[in-house]
Design a protein around this motif. Structure first.
Motif, PDB file in Angstrom:
ATOM      1  N   MET A   1      33.724  -6.970  27.992  1.00 61.21           N
ATOM      2  CA  MET A   1      32.937  -5.989  27.251  1.00 61.21           C
ATOM      3  C   MET A   1      33.631  -5.466  25.988  1.00 61.21           C
ATOM      4  SD  MET A   1      30.035  -5.821  28.842  1.00 61.21           S
ATOM      5  CE  MET A   1      30.270  -7.596  28.913  1.00 61.21           C
ATOM      6  N   GLY A   2      34.933  -5.463  25.969  1.00 60.94           N
ATOM      7  CA  GLY A   2      35.674  -5.145  24.750  1.00 60.94           C
ATOM      8  C   GLY A   2      35.555  -3.722  24.247  1.00 60.94           C
ATOM      9  N   CYS A   3      35.405  -2.746  25.127  1.00 61.41           N
ATOM     10  CA  CYS A   3      35.355  -1.343  24.690  1.00 61.41           C
ATOM     11  C   CYS A   3      36.658  -1.002  23.971  1.00 61.41           C
ATOM     12  CB  CYS A   3      35.137  -0.417  25.877  1.00 61.41           C
ATOM     13  SG  CYS A   3      33.551  -0.681  26.712  1.00 61.41           S
ATOM     14  N   ALA A   4      36.553  -0.364  22.816  1.00 61.10           N
ATOM     15  CA  ALA A   4      37.703  -0.174  21.935  1.00 61.10           C
ATOM     16  C   ALA A   4      38.792   0.712  22.517  1.00 61.10           C
ATOM     17  CB  ALA A   4      37.225   0.418  20.603  1.00 61.10           C
ATOM     18  N   PHE A   5      38.433   1.566  23.458  1.00 63.46           N
ATOM     19  CA  PHE A   5      39.387   2.539  24.000  1.00 63.46           C
ATOM     20  C   PHE A   5      39.963   2.119  25.347  1.00 63.46           C
ATOM     21  CE2 PHE A   5      34.959   3.612  24.799  1.00 63.46           C
ATOM     22  CZ  PHE A   5      34.913   3.642  26.171  1.00 63.46           C
ATOM     23  N   CYS A   6      39.657   0.894  25.801  1.00 64.73           N
ATOM     24  CA  CYS A   6      40.009   0.467  27.155  1.00 64.73           C
ATOM     25  C   CYS A   6      41.031  -0.669  27.131  1.00 64.73           C
ATOM     26  CB  CYS A   6      38.749   0.021  27.892  1.00 64.73           C
ATOM     27  SG  CYS A   6      39.043  -0.534  29.590  1.00 64.73           S
TER      28      CYS A   6
ATOM     29  N   ALA B   1      31.705   9.846  30.193  1.00 58.60           N
ATOM     30  CA  ALA B   1      32.196   9.810  28.823  1.00 58.60           C
ATOM     31  C   ALA B   1      33.702   9.985  28.798  1.00 58.60           C
ATOM     32  CB  ALA B   1      31.542  10.893  27.972  1.00 58.60           C
ATOM     33  N   ALA B   2      34.388   9.018  28.192  1.00 53.63           N
ATOM     34  CA  ALA B   2      35.806   9.182  27.896  1.00 53.63           C
ATOM     35  C   ALA B   2      35.891   9.999  26.609  1.00 53.63           C
ATOM     36  CB  ALA B   2      36.464   7.818  27.715  1.00 53.63           C
ATOM     37  N   LEU B   3      36.527  11.147  26.685  1.00 48.70           N
ATOM     38  CA  LEU B   3      36.588  12.036  25.517  1.00 48.70           C
ATOM     39  C   LEU B   3      37.754  11.649  24.617  1.00 48.70           C
ATOM     40  CD1 LEU B   3      35.779  15.501  27.136  1.00 48.70           C
ATOM     41  CD2 LEU B   3      34.230  13.901  25.997  1.00 48.70           C
ATOM     42  N   LEU B   4      37.435  11.333  23.370  1.00 44.15           N
ATOM     43  CA  LEU B   4      38.410  10.905  22.370  1.00 44.15           C
ATOM     44  C   LEU B   4      38.518  11.988  21.307  1.00 44.15           C
ATOM     45  CD1 LEU B   4      36.765   7.405  22.027  1.00 44.15           C
ATOM     46  CD2 LEU B   4      38.878   7.846  23.289  1.00 44.15           C
ATOM     47  N   SER B   5      39.688  12.543  21.146  1.00 43.20           N
ATOM     48  CA  SER B   5      39.867  13.663  20.220  1.00 43.20           C
ATOM     49  C   SER B   5      39.389  13.320  18.812  1.00 43.20           C
ATOM     50  CB  SER B   5      41.344  14.060  20.168  1.00 43.20           C
ATOM     51  OG  SER B   5      41.531  15.186  19.326  1.00 43.20           O
ATOM     52  N   GLY B   6      38.529  14.185  18.256  1.00 40.29           N
ATOM     53  CA  GLY B   6      38.040  14.004  16.901  1.00 40.29           C
ATOM     54  C   GLY B   6      36.993  12.923  16.746  1.00 40.29           C
ATOM     55  N   GLN B   7      36.633  12.258  17.843  1.00 43.88           N
ATOM     56  CA  GLN B   7      35.667  11.157  17.771  1.00 43.88           C
ATOM     57  C   GLN B   7      34.324  11.552  18.375  1.00 43.88           C
ATOM     58  OE1 GLN B   7      36.145   7.721  16.826  1.00 43.88           O
ATOM     59  NE2 GLN B   7      38.199   8.027  16.045  1.00 43.88           N
ATOM     60  N   ASN B   8      34.346  12.001  19.613  1.00 41.80           N
ATOM     61  CA  ASN B   8      33.093  12.279  20.326  1.00 41.80           C
ATOM     62  C   ASN B   8      33.111  13.629  21.042  1.00 41.80           C
ATOM     63  OD1 ASN B   8      34.941  11.604  22.295  1.00 41.80           O
ATOM     64  ND2 ASN B   8      33.530  10.349  23.492  1.00 41.80           N
ATOM     65  N   THR B   9      33.877  14.565  20.499  1.00 42.82           N
ATOM     66  CA  THR B   9      34.025  15.864  21.157  1.00 42.82           C
ATOM     67  C   THR B   9      33.473  17.030  20.336  1.00 42.82           C
ATOM     68  OG1 THR B   9      36.252  16.079  20.229  1.00 42.82           O
ATOM     69  CG2 THR B   9      36.074  15.134  22.448  1.00 42.82           C
TER      70      THR B   9
ATOM     71  N   LEU C   1      32.937  13.893  32.604  1.00 45.78           N
ATOM     72  CA  LEU C   1      33.782  13.751  31.419  1.00 45.78           C
ATOM     73  C   LEU C   1      35.236  13.555  31.834  1.00 45.78           C
ATOM     74  CD1 LEU C   1      32.353  16.781  29.381  1.00 45.78           C
ATOM     75  CD2 LEU C   1      31.617  14.398  29.238  1.00 45.78           C
ATOM     76  N   ILE C   2      35.925  12.661  31.131  1.00 43.64           N
ATOM     77  CA  ILE C   2      37.344  12.486  31.398  1.00 43.64           C
ATOM     78  C   ILE C   2      38.097  12.352  30.072  1.00 43.64           C
ATOM     79  CG2 ILE C   2      37.108   9.975  31.699  1.00 43.64           C
ATOM     80  CD1 ILE C   2      39.452  10.225  33.758  1.00 43.64           C
ATOM     81  N   PRO C   3      39.114  13.191  29.855  1.00 48.86           N
ATOM     82  CA  PRO C   3      39.916  13.037  28.644  1.00 48.86           C
ATOM     83  C   PRO C   3      40.528  11.637  28.596  1.00 48.86           C
ATOM     84  CG  PRO C   3      40.415  15.114  29.756  1.00 48.86           C
ATOM     85  CD  PRO C   3      39.578  14.303  30.700  1.00 48.86           C
ATOM     86  N   TRP C   4      40.518  11.042  27.420  1.00 47.27           N
ATOM     87  CA  TRP C   4      41.011   9.664  27.276  1.00 47.27           C
ATOM     88  C   TRP C   4      42.455   9.547  27.753  1.00 47.27           C
ATOM     89  CZ3 TRP C   4      44.599   7.380  23.602  1.00 47.27           C
ATOM     90  CH2 TRP C   4      44.595   5.979  23.623  1.00 47.27           C
ATOM     91  N   ASN C   5      42.718   8.475  28.506  1.00 47.21           N
ATOM     92  CA  ASN C   5      44.064   8.195  28.988  1.00 47.21           C
ATOM     93  C   ASN C   5      44.765   7.255  28.011  1.00 47.21           C
ATOM     94  OD1 ASN C   5      43.845   9.631  31.545  1.00 47.21           O
ATOM     95  ND2 ASN C   5      42.369   8.050  32.107  1.00 47.21           N
ATOM     96  N   PRO C   6      45.959   7.622  27.540  1.00 50.86           N
ATOM     97  CA  PRO C   6      46.637   6.842  26.502  1.00 50.86           C
ATOM     98  C   PRO C   6      46.867   5.387  26.884  1.00 50.86           C
ATOM     99  CG  PRO C   6      47.736   8.953  26.853  1.00 50.86           C
ATOM    100  CD  PRO C   6      46.738   8.799  27.960  1.00 50.86           C
TER     101      PRO C   6
END
Length: 247
Positions: free
Chosen positions: A18-23, A160-168, A189-194
């Motif tokens: 699926m290639g999700c950019a944050f995963c 929703a993975a929450l990405l600072s400044g992107q979708n919050t 909701l889950i804050p994005w994991n680095p």
């Protein structure tokens, strides 16, 4: 969780297409589908290690709706009285939003709980973050989600993975509210994991709580998830390949 219940996060594929950019998993590409036997083995291995498990989420590596036949067999085994005897109500399938797969699930099962990784209801941003959106646009995705809910009588979870400044921000919250309108939905909701080498940032607690407040003012049911497994690279979105240091 706080009540002591244990949930198994189960993979259905080796890697993911699926290639999700944050995963992290999306960076691997798809290796192969797991067999039903391998999926069942995951569950029993975790139960051996951690004790009796109460719930299953197909939320590890892979897109479940791309390996639905194997998942059907695995669920049949795990819910059978001669198998593990789990209730289908304790099983959740999480998809990045394959519209045709959601309709197939609604028509032919397994009739488990459905979670949809929405991340954002901004069409342009979602296409950027989740390429799957190009062939599965938000209006069609919403129709499929509504159909599944009405067909099965089950509440849907929007994740929703929450990405600072992107979708919050406020606009992102408004779009999510609009998307959820008319759906029997719960927002998770889950804050994005680095993830190493990805340039996204984890939002602050304040950023997350302000986003939650906007959704709650619209009378949406919202849960800000506790992050687990971050330090060992086992948290949501972190499953992938890592290399040990040679030093």
């Amino acid at each position: 969780d706080k009540e002591g219940r244990k949930t198994a996060c189960v993979s259905c594929q080796a890697g993911c297409a699926m290639g999700c950019a944050f995963c992290q998993t999306g960076r691997l590409g798809l290796g192969r589908n797991l067999t039903a036997g391998e999926i069942v083995e995951e569950f029993f291995f975790m139960e051996k290690e951690a004790g009796t498990l109460d719930n299953i989420v197909f939320m590890g590596m892979g897109e479940p709706l791309q390996n639905l036949d194997a998942i059907r067999k695995a669920v049949a085994i795990l819910t059978d009285k001669k198998g593990r005897g789990l209730s289908p109500r304790r099983i959740t399938l999480s998809t990045c939003g394959l519209v045709s797969g959601i309709y197939e699930l609604a028509e032919n099962g397994p009739f488990v709980r459905l979670a949809v990784s929405l991340t954002t209801a901004d069409p342009a941003l979602r296409e950027k973050l989740m390429p799957v959106s190009k062939g599965n646009p938000l209006p069609e995705l919403k129709k499929a989600i509504k159909f599944y809910s009405e067909k099965t009588g089950k509440r849907i979870t929007l994740e929703a993975a929450l990405l600072s400044g992107q979708n919050t921000g406020i606009e992102s919250a408004k779009r999510m509210i609009e998307f959820a309108a008319g759906l029997d939905a719960y927002i998770n909701l889950i804050p994005w994991n680095p993830v190493q080498d990805l340039q996204f940032k984890t939002p602050s607690r304040k950023e997350c709580e302000e986003f939650v407040k906007i959704l709650e003012k619209a009378n949406l049911k919202v849960n800000l998830r506790i992050r687990r497994g971050v330090k060992i690279g086992g948290a949501c979105g972190q499953l992938g390949r890592s290399a040990a240091s040679s030093s």
